[in-house]
Design a protein around this motif. Structure first.
Motif, PDB file in Angstrom:
ATOM      1  N   ARG A 221       0.838  -1.206   0.000  1.00  0.00           N
ATOM      2  CA  ARG A 221       0.000   0.000   0.000  1.00  0.00           C
ATOM      3  C   ARG A 221       0.874   1.258   0.000  1.00  0.00           C
ATOM      4  N   GLN A 222       1.957   1.229   0.754  1.00  0.00           N
ATOM      5  CA  GLN A 222       2.862   2.373   0.786  1.00  0.00           C
ATOM      6  C   GLN A 222       3.480   2.630  -0.579  1.00  0.00           C
ATOM      7  N   SER A 223       3.840   1.562  -1.272  1.00  0.00           N
ATOM      8  CA  SER A 223       4.437   1.743  -2.597  1.00  0.00           C
ATOM      9  C   SER A 223       3.422   2.340  -3.571  1.00  0.00           C
ATOM     10  N   ALA A 224       2.144   2.047  -3.359  1.00  0.00           N
ATOM     11  CA  ALA A 224       1.089   2.652  -4.181  1.00  0.00           C
ATOM     12  C   ALA A 224       0.913   4.124  -3.814  1.00  0.00           C
ATOM     13  N   ASP A 225       0.885   4.412  -2.503  1.00  0.00           N
ATOM     14  CA  ASP A 225       0.639   5.781  -2.043  1.00  0.00           C
ATOM     15  C   ASP A 225       1.791   6.720  -2.356  1.00  0.00           C
ATOM     16  N   THR A 226       3.021   6.250  -2.193  1.00  0.00           N
ATOM     17  CA  THR A 226       4.169   7.147  -2.332  1.00  0.00           C
ATOM     18  C   THR A 226       4.789   7.123  -3.724  1.00  0.00           C
ATOM     19  N   SER A 227       4.686   5.993  -4.427  1.00  0.00           N
ATOM     20  CA  SER A 227       5.332   5.879  -5.739  1.00  0.00           C
ATOM     21  C   SER A 227       4.368   5.548  -6.866  1.00  0.00           C
ATOM     22  N   GLY A 228       3.094   5.324  -6.537  1.00  0.00           N
ATOM     23  CA  GLY A 228       2.097   5.079  -7.580  1.00  0.00           C
ATOM     24  C   GLY A 228       2.122   3.687  -8.173  1.00  0.00           C
ATOM     25  N   HIS A 229       2.828   2.736  -7.515  1.00  0.00           N
ATOM     26  CA  HIS A 229       2.951   1.391  -8.087  1.00  0.00           C
ATOM     27  C   HIS A 229       1.668   0.579  -7.916  1.00  0.00           C
ATOM     28  N   MET A 230       1.311  -0.161  -8.951  1.00  0.00           N
ATOM     29  CA  MET A 230       0.178  -1.084  -8.868  1.00  0.00           C
ATOM     30  C   MET A 230       0.638  -2.458  -8.375  1.00  0.00           C
ATOM     31  N   TYR A 231       1.929  -2.750  -8.507  1.00  0.00           N
ATOM     32  CA  TYR A 231       2.477  -4.026  -8.018  1.00  0.00           C
ATOM     33  C   TYR A 231       3.937  -3.817  -7.653  1.00  0.00           C
ATOM     34  N   LEU A 232       4.507  -4.807  -6.973  1.00  0.00           N
ATOM     35  CA  LEU A 232       5.948  -4.836  -6.731  1.00  0.00           C
ATOM     36  C   LEU A 232       6.493  -6.195  -7.170  1.00  0.00           C
ATOM     37  N   PRO A 233       7.675  -6.214  -7.779  1.00  0.00           N
ATOM     38  CA  PRO A 233       8.317  -7.505  -8.033  1.00  0.00           C
ATOM     39  C   PRO A 233       8.518  -8.232  -6.703  1.00  0.00           C
ATOM     40  N   GLN A 234       8.258  -9.538  -6.683  1.00  0.00           N
ATOM     41  CA  GLN A 234       8.313 -10.279  -5.421  1.00  0.00           C
ATOM     42  C   GLN A 234       9.689 -10.176  -4.767  1.00  0.00           C
ATOM     43  N   GLU A 235      10.727 -10.191  -5.580  1.00  0.00           N
ATOM     44  CA  GLU A 235      12.090 -10.125  -5.037  1.00  0.00           C
ATOM     45  C   GLU A 235      12.300  -8.823  -4.260  1.00  0.00           C
ATOM     46  N   ILE A 236      11.832  -7.706  -4.821  1.00  0.00           N
ATOM     47  CA  ILE A 236      11.973  -6.406  -4.155  1.00  0.00           C
ATOM     48  C   ILE A 236      11.087  -6.349  -2.918  1.00  0.00           C
ATOM     49  N   LEU A 237       9.869  -6.863  -3.026  1.00  0.00           N
ATOM     50  CA  LEU A 237       8.948  -6.870  -1.894  1.00  0.00           C
ATOM     51  C   LEU A 237       9.555  -7.623  -0.711  1.00  0.00           C
ATOM     52  N   VAL A 425      -5.686  14.744 -18.122  1.00  0.00           N
ATOM     53  CA  VAL A 425      -5.839  13.319 -17.824  1.00  0.00           C
ATOM     54  C   VAL A 425      -4.563  12.701 -17.270  1.00  0.00           C
ATOM     55  N   SER A 426      -3.443  13.440 -17.313  1.00  0.00           N
ATOM     56  CA  SER A 426      -2.226  12.931 -16.655  1.00  0.00           C
ATOM     57  C   SER A 426      -2.458  12.752 -15.164  1.00  0.00           C
ATOM     58  N   MET A 427      -3.440  13.479 -14.600  1.00  0.00           N
ATOM     59  CA  MET A 427      -3.741  13.421 -13.170  1.00  0.00           C
ATOM     60  C   MET A 427      -4.718  12.301 -12.828  1.00  0.00           C
ATOM     61  N   LEU A 428      -5.193  11.571 -13.815  1.00  0.00           N
ATOM     62  CA  LEU A 428      -6.227  10.554 -13.600  1.00  0.00           C
ATOM     63  C   LEU A 428      -5.596   9.263 -13.084  1.00  0.00           C
ATOM     64  N   ASP A 429      -5.939   8.866 -11.855  1.00  0.00           N
ATOM     65  CA  ASP A 429      -5.389   7.619 -11.321  1.00  0.00           C
ATOM     66  C   ASP A 429      -6.285   6.439 -11.697  1.00  0.00           C
ATOM     67  N   ALA A 430      -5.805   5.242 -11.414  1.00  0.00           N
ATOM     68  CA  ALA A 430      -6.507   4.033 -11.861  1.00  0.00           C
ATOM     69  C   ALA A 430      -7.890   3.909 -11.224  1.00  0.00           C
ATOM     70  N   GLY A 431      -8.005   4.227  -9.938  1.00  0.00           N
ATOM     71  CA  GLY A 431      -9.293   4.084  -9.259  1.00  0.00           C
ATOM     72  C   GLY A 431     -10.361   4.990  -9.831  1.00  0.00           C
ATOM     73  N   ASN A 453       3.898  14.353 -20.288  1.00  0.00           N
ATOM     74  CA  ASN A 453       5.181  14.645 -19.651  1.00  0.00           C
ATOM     75  C   ASN A 453       5.051  15.306 -18.285  1.00  0.00           C
ATOM     76  N   GLN A 454       3.819  15.619 -17.885  1.00  0.00           N
ATOM     77  CA  GLN A 454       3.629  16.189 -16.556  1.00  0.00           C
ATOM     78  C   GLN A 454       3.753  15.100 -15.494  1.00  0.00           C
ATOM     79  N   LEU A 455       3.763  15.555 -14.236  1.00  0.00           N
ATOM     80  CA  LEU A 455       3.747  14.603 -13.127  1.00  0.00           C
ATOM     81  C   LEU A 455       2.566  13.658 -13.277  1.00  0.00           C
ATOM     82  N   PRO A 456       2.757  12.378 -12.991  1.00  0.00           N
ATOM     83  CA  PRO A 456       1.618  11.455 -13.036  1.00  0.00           C
ATOM     84  C   PRO A 456       0.677  11.692 -11.864  1.00  0.00           C
ATOM     85  N   SER A 457      -0.416  10.957 -11.845  1.00  0.00           N
ATOM     86  CA  SER A 457      -1.437  11.114 -10.811  1.00  0.00           C
ATOM     87  C   SER A 457      -0.857  10.909  -9.423  1.00  0.00           C
ATOM     88  N   VAL A 458      -1.494  11.558  -8.430  1.00  0.00           N
ATOM     89  CA  VAL A 458      -1.100  11.345  -7.032  1.00  0.00           C
ATOM     90  C   VAL A 458      -1.450   9.915  -6.625  1.00  0.00           C
TER      91      VAL A 458
END
Length: 722
Positions: A221-237, A425-431, A453-458
């Motif tokens: 959840r933190q990786s989603a909130d702070t970095s916008g990730h939908m998943y993490l590679p298992q090795e990194i997790l 629409v660069s600000m549009l998150d998946a949810g 090229n703008q910042l992606p969604s929060v």
């Protein structure tokens, strides 16, 4: 640590969210009254408290007792009982009823509430319904105190006792003993770290299954909130979770990942195309991506054609009416948006996105189609309205967000629209993207407009980038900068920064120059230079009002040139006097420039809206603010919804434009220095942009494209058509 015992005389301040209290106490060992502060929970006049803590000296309020622990003792004296009941501590009992109870039962009244509350029915004004209310409130108070005693016995702060009790009720102690990590999911304000601290104090082992499971979930959840990730590679997790939990037996953590997958809380999916091995998704993110891809394809494949010749005629009429001459690139974008069921128009500043949007909307409107216009933020929606001449709403207002959660327009109740245009629409998150797609009828056309090229969604996801990468959605990338825009060094340098190139100086002196880069290494000198430019130089050279036309943007909140310190200093320079309200470390003054920090649909103010404090009513405990000529009231308890806006973060500026911006770029902010952040900040300026700071920091930001990299699989799902 000192011990202080005494009776509460009055409660000066109480924050129900965290239990912080400022109260006056008549202590046995102290002459007169003393001030106590701390996380005391709900306290009422008349109650006796046993406190442990230390004496401190407040620079403004003098000597105070800062309590670390608090034990509540029911009042024993008749006057104490009277004050306690009259304070409203027991729901259903006010001043008059309290006096009747005292007259009838004397100092036995609290004992009767405990042992034989039916006797209260003899009192005028108490019937069965009122008695039920009184008993429920009294029992809750008793049980909360039992919970607080349990927490204190184990050295756990009692800050959240009331919220824990309201969620679990009489089962609170048992639930905490079973799995305190559940608190992080169910109780606002308690995250994994707070729950973990409680659990360890309650005796849970560092490698307890509940702890490892909760830690894995928290890290995803933190990786989603702070970095916008939908998943993490298992090795990194595994590696990062082991560090965070200080548990280096990876087999134990792997076993908990497998247990969470078996319960369908996680989904583990191989993604060889991404070269990450096994990807670990929170299951709702996995389902979200699949459903977004499925719904986009359903829209694309649903035939709903318009006569091309009619479109061309409508576009030609709008060109003539607006006195425009579309280039070949612009015409391609207009025709793509008008003829495809789903289309994307993307490009940087000066490439004509606004012109194209205006022509598309007016041409389709002229053909009799019902158009809806929306953007992720209120400021972006306002700009879209101004550009097209038609009403635009935030996506939350368009879909009619419900206070209890979810949207009125959804899978079961579709929007009544033939065309939906979504800007920024660069600000549009998946949810939010999924909520939007669920509300669209299949016959509706969907046009996305934005700058990739703008910042992606929060929020998590990279919707615009993934749709473009997939190659499945018809899209036109605008690249030509038009003559008028080429004269703006803001536009020229935005494109240079996007290419990783250092910005160029303006060839003109003030007031014709619209861009400056000012090199300044020393942070104290840079801070003073920002204040001078905002308060004196920009108003003198450009006639700008520093209170309404100059916006300081900065990457971070901390440090000499972060939002917190710059807001304090700018407030002192620009609005030093007048009626003020102090709340903790924050000071609000009438006339202050403020920013709404989250969407409030009841007040109709939205995240990113700029306003001004119009008045402070201390008796009514209200702060009055003005947003675009409309007055909005805030209870003192709601003041965490607003912050000072002399300086704001670049992220908070997304979707907005300002006459002038000034943005420090320093190595102190290295964690957030990214090319798309500098680009986004610069492109917020309409007339004047000043970037200042360290050349080294600027090069660090230009060379850092990490901000574009998010772990998502939507592009793969779109390309594979599921």
């Amino acid at each position: 640590m000192y011990t202080l015992q005494g009776e509460v005389l009055s409660v000066i301040f109480h924050n129900p969210e965290n239990g912080y209290v400022i109260a006056k106490l008549h202590a046995r060992s102290e002459p007169g009254q003393c001030t106590v502060v701390g996380m005391l929970g709900e306290v009422a006049p008349g109650e006796a408290l046993k406190l442990s803590g230390e004496w401190t000296e407040h620079p403004k309020f003098g000597r105070q007792f800062r309590a670390e622990t608090c034990e509540h003792v029911l009042p024993a004296s008749l006057n104490g009982i009277r004050r306690f009941l009259e304070s409203g501590a027991v729901k259903g009992i006010g001043e008059k009823l309290a006096e009747r109870l005292i007259q009838r039962f004397g100092n036995q009244v609290l004992e009767i509430l405990d042992t034989d509350p039916e006797q209260l029915l003899d009192i005028e004004g108490i019937g069965p319904a009122k008695l039920k209310t009184i008993c429920a409130s009294w029992q809750e108070k008793r049980q909360v105190r039992g919970l607080m005693l349990f927490l204190q016995t184990h050295g756990v702060p009692t800050t959240f006792a009331h919220r824990i009790f309201r969620y679990y009720g009489t089962e609170a102690v048992r639930k905490l003993q079973e799995n305190p990590y559940d608190l992080a999911y169910h109780i606002h304000g308690i995250g994994f770290r707070t729950a973990d601290d409680m659990a360890l104090k309650l005796g849970f082992a560092p490698d307890a299954p509940q702890r490892l499971e909760s830690g894995v979930d928290y890290f995803l959840r933190q990786s989603a909130d702070t970095s916008g990730h939908m998943y993490l590679p298992q090795e990194i997790l595994l590696e990062e979770a082991a560090k965070m939990l200080a548990c280096y037996d990876l087999d134990l953590i792997t076993a908990q990942i497998q247990a969470l997958e078996a319960r369908k809380h996680l989904v583990c999916e191989p993604l060889p195309e991404k070269d990450v091995g096994m990807a670990v998704f929170l299951s709702f993110f996995y389902r979200m991506e699949r459903e977004i891809a499925s719904r986009l394809w359903a829209l694309l494949e649903h035939t709903s054609r318009l006569d091309v010749s009619k479109i061309q005629n409508a576009v030609a009429r709008e060109e003539e009416r607006l006195a425009l001459h579309l280039s070949a690139e612009q015409r391609e974008a207009v025709e793509s948006a008008c003829t495809n069921k789903v289309a994307i128009i993307t490009g940087g500043p000066g490439t004509g996105k606004t012109t194209i949007t205006r022509v598309v909307v007016r041409a389709l409107k002229a053909l009799g189609l019902k158009i809806a216009l929306a953007a992720p933020t209120g400021r972006a929606a306002k700009r879209l309205s101004e550009a097209t001449g038609f009403t635009a709403l935030t996506l939350h207002r368009l879909l009619r967000f419900q206070p209890q959660g979810g949207f009125e327009f959804n899978e079961d109740k579709k929007l009544a629209a033939d065309v939906l245009v979504v800007d920024e629409v660069s600000m549009l998150d998946a949810g939010l993207c999924l909520a939007l797609l669920r509300a669209l009828p299949l016959a509706c056309r969907l046009i996305f407009v934005g700058d990739e090229n703008q910042l992606p969604s929060v929020g998590a996801g990279n919707v615009l980038g993934d749709m473009l990468e997939s190659g499945c959605i018809p899209s036109v990338r605008l690249s030509h900068i038009y003559r008028q825009a080429r004269e703006s060094m803001i536009v020229v340098n935005a494109h240079r920064i996007n290419q990783g190139e250092f910005p160029l100086a303006s060839p003109h002196p003030p007031p014709r120059a619209d861009f400056f880069w000012v090199e300044k290494e020393n942070l104290s000198e840079l801070q003073e230079l920002i204040l001078h430019m905002v308060c004196e130089r920009m108003p003198q050279a450009y006639g700008l009002d520093p209170m309404s036309e100059v916006q300081v943007l900065t990457p971070m909140h901390k440090g000499e040139v972060g939002t917190v310190e710059l807001n304090r200093l700018l407030q002192e320079r620009l609005n030093p006097s007048g009626s003020e309200l102090q709340r903790g470390q924050r000071c609000y003054r009438v006339g202050d420039r403020i920013l709404q920090l989250r969407n409030n649909y009841d007040k109709e103010v939205f995240n990113g809206d700029l306003g001004r404090i119009a008045g402070i009513d201390r008796e009514g405990e209200l702060l009055m603010a003005e947003f675009d000529g409309r007055e909005v009231e805030y209870d003192f308890e709601d003041l965490d919804e607003i912050g000072l806006a002399y300086a704001i973060s670049v992220h908070k500026s997304q979707g907005s434009e300002y006459p002038a911006i000034i943005m420090p770029i320093v190595t102190q902010h290295y964690m957030l220095l990214q090319r798309n952040l500098i680009y986004t900040g610069l492109t917020r300026a309409r007339k004047l942009a000043v970037l200042l700071g360290s050349r080294k920091a600027m090069y660090m930001g230009l060379g850092n494209e990490r901000g574009r990299q998010r772990n998502t699989a939507l592009a793969l799902r779109l390309a594979a058509h599921l």
